[in-house]
Design an enzyme around this catalytic site. Structure first.
Site, short mmCIF file in Angstrom:
data_model
loop_
_atom_site.label_atom_id
_atom_site.label_comp_id
_atom_site.label_asym_id
_atom_site.label_seq_id
_atom_site.Cartn_x
_atom_site.Cartn_y
_atom_site.Cartn_z
N GLY A 39 -19.99 -45.25 9.45
CA GLY A 39 -18.92 -46.23 9.63
C GLY A 39 -18.29 -46.40 8.27
O GLY A 39 -18.19 -45.45 7.51
N ARG A 64 -29.61 -37.47 6.53
CA ARG A 64 -30.75 -38.13 7.19
C ARG A 64 -30.34 -38.52 8.60
O ARG A 64 -29.30 -39.17 8.77
CB ARG A 64 -31.13 -39.40 6.45
CG ARG A 64 -31.65 -39.17 5.08
CD ARG A 64 -33.16 -39.00 5.12
NE ARG A 64 -33.55 -38.24 3.95
CZ ARG A 64 -34.52 -37.35 3.93
NH1 ARG A 64 -35.21 -37.12 5.01
NH2 ARG A 64 -34.82 -36.69 2.85
N CYS A 84 -13.90 -45.71 4.93
CA CYS A 84 -13.17 -44.47 4.61
C CYS A 84 -13.41 -43.28 5.53
O CYS A 84 -12.47 -42.53 5.81
CB CYS A 84 -13.49 -44.06 3.19
SG CYS A 84 -12.85 -45.24 2.02
N TYR A 101 -27.90 -36.08 0.11
CA TYR A 101 -27.14 -37.25 0.54
C TYR A 101 -26.47 -37.00 1.89
O TYR A 101 -26.00 -35.90 2.15
CB TYR A 101 -26.07 -37.54 -0.52
CG TYR A 101 -25.92 -39.02 -0.79
CD1 TYR A 101 -26.74 -39.66 -1.71
CD2 TYR A 101 -24.97 -39.76 -0.12
CE1 TYR A 101 -26.60 -41.03 -1.95
CE2 TYR A 101 -24.83 -41.12 -0.36
CZ TYR A 101 -25.66 -41.74 -1.27
OH TYR A 101 -25.53 -43.08 -1.49
N ARG A 122 -15.64 -53.16 6.99
CA ARG A 122 -14.51 -52.42 7.57
C ARG A 122 -15.03 -51.13 8.22
O ARG A 122 -15.75 -50.35 7.59
CB ARG A 122 -13.49 -52.07 6.48
CG ARG A 122 -12.67 -53.28 6.08
CD ARG A 122 -11.79 -52.95 4.93
NE ARG A 122 -12.57 -52.53 3.76
CZ ARG A 122 -12.05 -51.95 2.68
NH1 ARG A 122 -10.78 -51.67 2.63
NH2 ARG A 122 -12.82 -51.63 1.66
#
Ligand SMILES: NC(=O)c1ccc[n+]([C@@H]2O[C@H](COP(=O)([O-])OP(=O)(O)OC[C@H]3O[C@@H](n4cnc5c(N)ncnc54)[C@H](O)[C@@H]3O)[C@@H](O)[C@H]2O)c1
Length: 433
Positions: A265, A259, A268, A256, A331
């Site tokens: 973005g 890549r 958090c 995870y 966000r």
């Protein structure tokens, strides 16, 4: 197999001793006569657990010998492993002198050899070295052709000093870099017994993976040390912290977030990085690695913008406003920042995002689109993939589309359109298998 092995340093000695233990006949070659003498006396020139015993055993069984005569070694073998050093120059550039010299040393024998021979680069060299430097050097020195008279492969070594024998026996994988499938056959035979997956890739990919691995290892150590430093200053146990971090094998120790593609973005990552850096500063700490992450991300964002600018077209479509499939949370979206910049520079920008329901866009609710995002979203977002693609001269793809939409997209795409692919980024060459 009969193997000649050039360079009896740390890597060469371990490789020679382990291959001899496994029943191969090894003729080690080194310009350093002391190393040659030591091997022939059954002693290890490299300080490494188990190596003395393995070398002594190899000598006793008559499967291991050393020489300073490359011609003899080549005539006695079908494959040559090059394990010579590739140190760094003062400016950081790799010094290829040893590996060039080894190629020149074996060339007179290669020129007259009656049978096919495979040369395997095990030394760590930057991508392109084998193709652009070593193969032309070998061809020039022998008057023979690498695609016809001999083969050249790249097979990087992943052992660590101190546990090198165990690492040789249980590597993470075997990488065989080759120009043609048949070139790597002897290498695959030599390492067939290893309990590890084997990947056949291009010569350059085999060279690059070693640098990617080592950079990643260095990154991990530096990250752990910075986390340890911050923990200590906060009165926390850094070991416990990293135990917890490592216990997450879903998002942390996994593929995870690994890549290449879109800048990060979201709500958090940036916010929390800034917070931990701020907190660190208050404790008098400025972790350089953590401090470099946001600038690196911004630079990456700028690279995507540069690609758009270089296309020199005005009609831009983003097929996604977030990089994460399934998320419509804008966000901190890097793409919203890019769109604002492009609009200010006079571009016409449209966007299509399957993860943002059209109903929420028509009369944008500030609860869904905070930070004044509503009007921007209403202006750029389109409910129609067809229209978004039709009007586009440049298309940016931050994330994959659903499979039905992907088919629709491919059918709509026109040859004159420029596609900037972030979700499925590939270099000019992919792995061969
Ligand atoms: N040391 C490691 O743990 C490790 C792990 C993986 C990969 N590597 C890579 O493997 C390569 C070898 O590393 P090392 O640590 O064993 O190097 P090293 O410096 O310990 O050994 C190199 C050996 O090559 C010999 N040599 C130089 N020119 C020669 C020539 N023309 N013919 C024959 N011998 C020659 C030297 O005399 C020396 O004995 C490097 O590219 C290194 O980056 C090292």
């Amino acid at each position: 197999m009969n193997v000649s092995l050039f360079g009896l340093g740390q890597v060469g000695c371990v490789t020679a001793a382990c291959l001899a233990r496994d029943g191969h006949r090894i003729i080690g070659v080194d310009r350093n006569l002391r190393r040659v003498e030591m091997i022939n006396a059954g002693k290890s020139p490299a300080l490494e657990p188990f190596l003395d015993a393995l070398i002594a055993q190899g000598r006793q069984r008559g499967l291991l010998e050393a020489t300073d005569d490359p011609e003899y070694a080549l005539h006695e073998s079908e494959i040559s492993l090059l394990c010579v050093g590739s140190p760094a120059k003062e400016n950081g550039q790799i010094d290829t002198f040893q590996i060039e010299q080894a190629c020149l040393d074996l060339s007179p024998a290669l020129r007259t050899l009656q049978r096919y021979h495979t040369i395997v680069i095990r030394s760590t060299v930057v991508p392109g070295t084998t193709e652009n430097l070593l193969i032309p050097l070998l061809e020039g020195a022998t008057g023979r052709s690498a695609s016809r008279d001999f083969a050249v492969c790249v097979n990087p070594e992943f052992l660590r000093e101190g546990t090198a024998v165990a690492d040789f026996d249980s590597p993470p994988y075997t990488i065989v870099g080759q120009n043609r499938e048949t070139d790597g056959l002897p290498v695959r035979r030599l390492f067939a017994a290893l309990p590890a997956p084997l990947f056949q890739v291009s010569l350059r990919m085999a060279e690059m993976i070693k640098y990617a691995n080592n950079a990643f290892h260095a990154l991990k150590v530096a990250f752990a040390n910075e986390m340890g430093m911050l923990s200590q200053a906060m009165g926390l146990d850094g070991q416990e912290l990293m135990d917890l971090l490592c216990a997450d094998t879903k998002l942390n120790l996994s593929n995870y977030y690994l890549r290449p593609g879109a800048p990060f973005g979201g709500a958090c990552l940036s916010k929390d990085l800034e917070a931990v850096l701020f907190h660190g500063r208050q404790l008098g700490l400025q972790p350089p690695l953590l401090g470099a992450i946001l600038p690196s991300n911004e630079q990456h964002q700028e690279r995507v913008l540069d690609q758009i600018r270089k296309a020199a077209r005005r009609n831009i479509t983003f097929l996604g406003l977030t990089a994460k499939k399934g998320s419509g949370d804008l966000r901190g979206s890097a793409f919203v920042t890019m769109i604002r910049e492009l609009l200010e520079s006079g571009y016409i920008v449209r966007a299509f995002d399957e993860d943002i329901p059209w109903d929420s866009v028509r009369t944008p609710d500030p609860a869904i689109f905070p930070d004044g995002l509503g009007p921007l979203i209403r202006d750029v977002l389109s409910p129609s993939l067809q229209e978004s693609v039709r009007l586009a001269e440049v298309i940016i793809r931050p994330k994959p589309l659903s499979s039905a939409r992907e088919q629709e997209f491919l059918a709509l795409l026109r040859p004159e359109q420029t596609v900037i692919e972030l979700a499925h980024q590939r270099g000019r060459e992919g792995p061969q298998s």
